[in-house]
Design an enzyme around this catalytic site. Structure first.
Site, mmCIF file in Angstrom:
data_model
loop_
_atom_site.group_PDB
_atom_site.id
_atom_site.type_symbol
_atom_site.label_atom_id
_atom_site.label_comp_id
_atom_site.label_asym_id
_atom_site.label_seq_id
_atom_site.Cartn_x
_atom_site.Cartn_y
_atom_site.Cartn_z
ATOM 1 N N TYR A 5 0.833 -1.206 0.000
ATOM 2 C CA TYR A 5 0.000 0.000 0.000
ATOM 3 C C TYR A 5 0.864 1.250 0.000
ATOM 4 O O TYR A 5 1.924 1.303 0.625
ATOM 5 C CB TYR A 5 -0.893 0.043 1.235
ATOM 6 C CG TYR A 5 -1.989 -0.985 1.232
ATOM 7 C CD1 TYR A 5 -2.902 -1.040 0.190
ATOM 8 C CD2 TYR A 5 -2.114 -1.885 2.281
ATOM 9 C CE1 TYR A 5 -3.918 -1.980 0.198
ATOM 10 C CE2 TYR A 5 -3.134 -2.816 2.296
ATOM 11 C CZ TYR A 5 -4.030 -2.876 1.252
ATOM 12 O OH TYR A 5 -5.030 -3.787 1.253
ATOM 13 N N ARG B 30 -5.963 7.229 -8.971
ATOM 14 C CA ARG B 30 -5.061 6.192 -8.458
ATOM 15 C C ARG B 30 -5.540 4.854 -9.002
ATOM 16 O O ARG B 30 -6.651 4.754 -9.526
ATOM 17 C CB ARG B 30 -5.039 6.147 -6.935
ATOM 18 C CG ARG B 30 -6.327 5.615 -6.333
ATOM 19 C CD ARG B 30 -6.264 5.570 -4.817
ATOM 20 N NE ARG B 30 -5.439 4.485 -4.323
ATOM 21 C CZ ARG B 30 -5.929 3.324 -3.853
ATOM 22 N NH1 ARG B 30 -7.221 3.100 -3.842
ATOM 23 N NH2 ARG B 30 -5.123 2.388 -3.407
#
Lengths: 353, 314
Positions: A38, A224
């Protein structure tokens, strides 16, 4: 730009779905390096990127017509996949204007918008729609404005109201989701609806992402990529329908993994809406089987390495545990150990035969 | 997809008083103007002699298909130059570079009632809010504080919405703020725009009376630019000047320095740079409080410098 739409695809039952060579080459492959963790991987949503999928505000591809038909089917069975709270009516019109203006500008062969003051005419040629309505008057459309326009767009959308220094999910059209429910999350804050995600909270990812998103400005959208894997080219992997698709995970074998296991990528976009000051999230899902993706040599190598080395918590959260070893074993045939270039670009213009 | 710059043409200029002018802008290119909601402001680039200023002005009316933005500009003394330029040099037909509207002072659709409090030329965004809220049929009340000699002018500006709920008060003591805030129903949001002292007073009073923070709103143009400063590049040599209206990252890029970046909003951490000398002014959400206090790192995409010089490990 003229797109040849595949009109006979299905995302359930008999699964008639495949990507053309061009669709594979424009796939928004999500891994910029050989391992995945992440990060706050937000960036300005400028026109242009590693593949054509980043060229427009709302990407339309060969699956457009079939995906809109699939959405129609889901809504017929479960109308609560589209809910917008009453205080978001301005955000509904903001969304309609943004999507219509963007599609008409980016795909003039397929979509046209004529504005005569508040009297608008909208033509959607791929779906055979022509409607005249009055902007700002919901009664002049067959559905409320948000539902009307998102029935004609690929990917899910949620509407976030911004107040008290937070984002509240106060509306959405969610029929192609990776195992989360709009009806369950409706009204939640940013941290609440991300509650189930492992590791990222502790890393401060959501605190930073929220601060960034609160400051997204009108005219300056952001984007994103996110990803998971789906067995079969199924768009509707919702908690509501878990009994339908959950058992698919047990069907993966070494013989079928290459064509049945799909990488599911979300090109997420974030737009500040001008009248409501709300934030529109676009969650545009792309599906490609791992054998389709491995036709790009760089992506085959990299997908093998990412899946092989993925942290256990992430594999569990994404639901990969049951078939991960089979997928890694299958993908190893595409990985000769050669180094890969940084970034997500395919690095080739045509696919090897 | 990303639209930031717009060329504006001055369509009309109207003198409202010796110190106030109403300016009407339209698109200089013929393209439709983006929506300008109540509470939004636009930044304009003003060339005052050999200086370039970027000033922000609130829209005084919502702009949604009207094809124009309306502003009111006060001539101030002393002025950085912007208001004198607008009052003395700007002419109808002039073309100005500017940005799309940006709204840091929106109204909130959850509010049961909207209480608007203005001071002097701070009335500008409230005029837009009043128009929009009245059109929506929302419950709204406005109080404008004005110098005695401007009461008539503001009364006239507010004339389209005249009524018991719209009042202009002359002089600083003309309004009993505590009584006003105390008698508001639960669920009211208060919006204040005017001199910092007035905004501080309203905010302080509301907090003292137990209003939740999320229902107290003050006008803001944000802090995108700041004082200019210089960056010295320790590794590659050379110096880069960072102007008042550009980010450190933009200045580095314009100078051809290969600086990594991704989000350009102080969140992702990609542009993290080591500071060797100087005092950074942190505006990011990436560094921890301890890292910020140490002064050893800076995020050039949003942060600036308190010192005239920042030496970076670049």
């Amino acid at each position: 730009m003229t797109i040849a739409f595949k009109t006979g695809e299905s995302f359930r039952d008999d699964f008639r779905y495949a990507n053309s060579d061009a669709a594979i080459l424009r796939f928004p492959f999500p891994f910029g390096e050989d391992e995945y963790m992440y990060a706050v991987n937000l960036e300005p949503h400028f026109a242009g990127g590693a593949t054509d999928a980043f060229d427009t505000a709302f990407d339309v591809d060969e699956h457009y017509v079939s995906e809109c038909r699939e959405r129609e089917m889901v809504l017929r069975q479960d109308p609560n996949r589209c809910i917008v709270l009453p205080h978001m009516m301005q955000a509904q019109w903001d969304t309609l204007e943004l999507i219509m203006e963007s599609l008409a500008r980016d795909y003039p062969d397929h979509f046209q918008l004529e504005r005569d003051g508040r009297r608008w005419t909208w033509r959607n040629r791929p779906l055979g729609i022509e409607d005249r309505f009055t902007f700002g008057m919901p009664d002049t459309l067959p559905y409320e404005p948000f539902e009307y326009i998102t029935r004609q767009a690929q990917g899910d959308f949620t509407l976030q109201d911004q107040r008290d220094g937070n984002l509240y999910m106060d509306g959405g059209m969610v029929t192609t989701q990776a195992d989360w429910s709009l009806e369950f999350d409706l009204g939640m804050t940013f941290h609440e609806w991300h509650g189930p995600v492992p590791l990222a909270h502790e890393m401060g990812i959501f605190d930073r992402a929220l601060q960034y998103l609160l400051r997204v400005q009108y005219g300056h959208p952001a984007r994103r990529l996110n990803w998971t894997m789906t067995v079969n080219p199924r768009l509707d992997t919702s908690p509501e329908n878990y009994p339908v698709w959950g058992p698919d995970r047990t069907t993966i074998t070494p013989d079928n993994v290459g064509e049945r296991l799909h990488l599911r990528v979300e090109l997420q976009t974030f737009f500040r809406l001008p009248r409501s000051n709300a934030l529109l999230f676009g969650i545009r899902a792309y599906l490609a089987s791992i054998d389709e993706l491995a036709r790009v040599p760089k992506w085959g190598r990299r997908l093998h390495r990412v899946l092989r080395d993925l942290r256990e918590e992430l594999a569990g959260y994404k639901g990969l545990t049951r078939y991960r070893d089979i997928a890694v074993e299958h993908l190893s045939r595409y990985d000769d150990g050669a180094p890969t270039s940084p970034g997500i670009a395919p690095d080739i213009r045509t696919l090897p035969a | 997809m990303i639209q930031r710059d717009i060329a504006y043409r001055v369509r009309a200029i109207e003198s409202l008083s010796p110190t106030l002018k109403r300016i009407v802008l339209e698109s200089a290119t013929g393209d439709p103007l983006p929506v300008g909601a109540a509470g939004a402001h636009i930044a304009l680039t003003l060339k005052c002699g050999d200086r370039i200023l970027r000033n922000s002005y609130s829209l005084i009316a919502p702009s949604d298909g009207t094809g124009r933005y309306e502003l009111i500009v006060r001539r101030t003394d002393p002025s950085r130059g912007g208001s004198h330029f607008v009052h003395d040099e700007l002419t109808v037909g002039a073309v100005l570079a500017g940005y799309v509207p940006h709204n840091l002072f929106p109204s909130f659709s959850h509010a049961r009632k909207h209480l608007l409090i203005g001071g002097g030329v701070g009335i500008t965004p409230l005029l837009a809010h009043l128009a929009a809220l009245r059109r929506e049929g929302a419950r709204v009340e406005l109080h404008q504080l004005a110098a005695a000699e401007e009461v008539a002018l503001f009364t006239q500006l507010l004339a389209p919405w005249a009524g018991d709920d719209v009042q202009v008060h002359g002089g600083r003591e003309g309004l009993d703020l505590e009584a006003l805030l105390s008698r508001q129903p639960l669920g009211t949001h208060v919006y204040v725009c005017g001199p910092a002292a007035l905004m501080d007073r309203v905010e302080g009073m509301a907090v003292a009376l137990g209003w939740p923070d999320g229902r107290i709103h003050r006008e803001s143009f944000g802090a995108s630019g700041g004082e200019p400063f210089t960056v010295r590049l320790a590794r590659s040599g050379g110096e880069v000047r960072v102007g008042p209206d550009e980010s450190m990252l933009q200045a580095l890029e314009n100078a051809g320095v290969a600086a990594p970046s991704l989000c350009r909003g102080g969140a992702c951490g990609e542009c993290l740079t080591r500071v060797l000398e100087g005092e950074p002014e942190h505006r990011d959400h990436y560094l921890t409080a301890e890292e910020k206090a140490s002064g050893q790192f800076v995020m050039p995409c949003v942060s600036r410098a308190h010192s005239d010089m920042l030496v970076l490990d670049l």
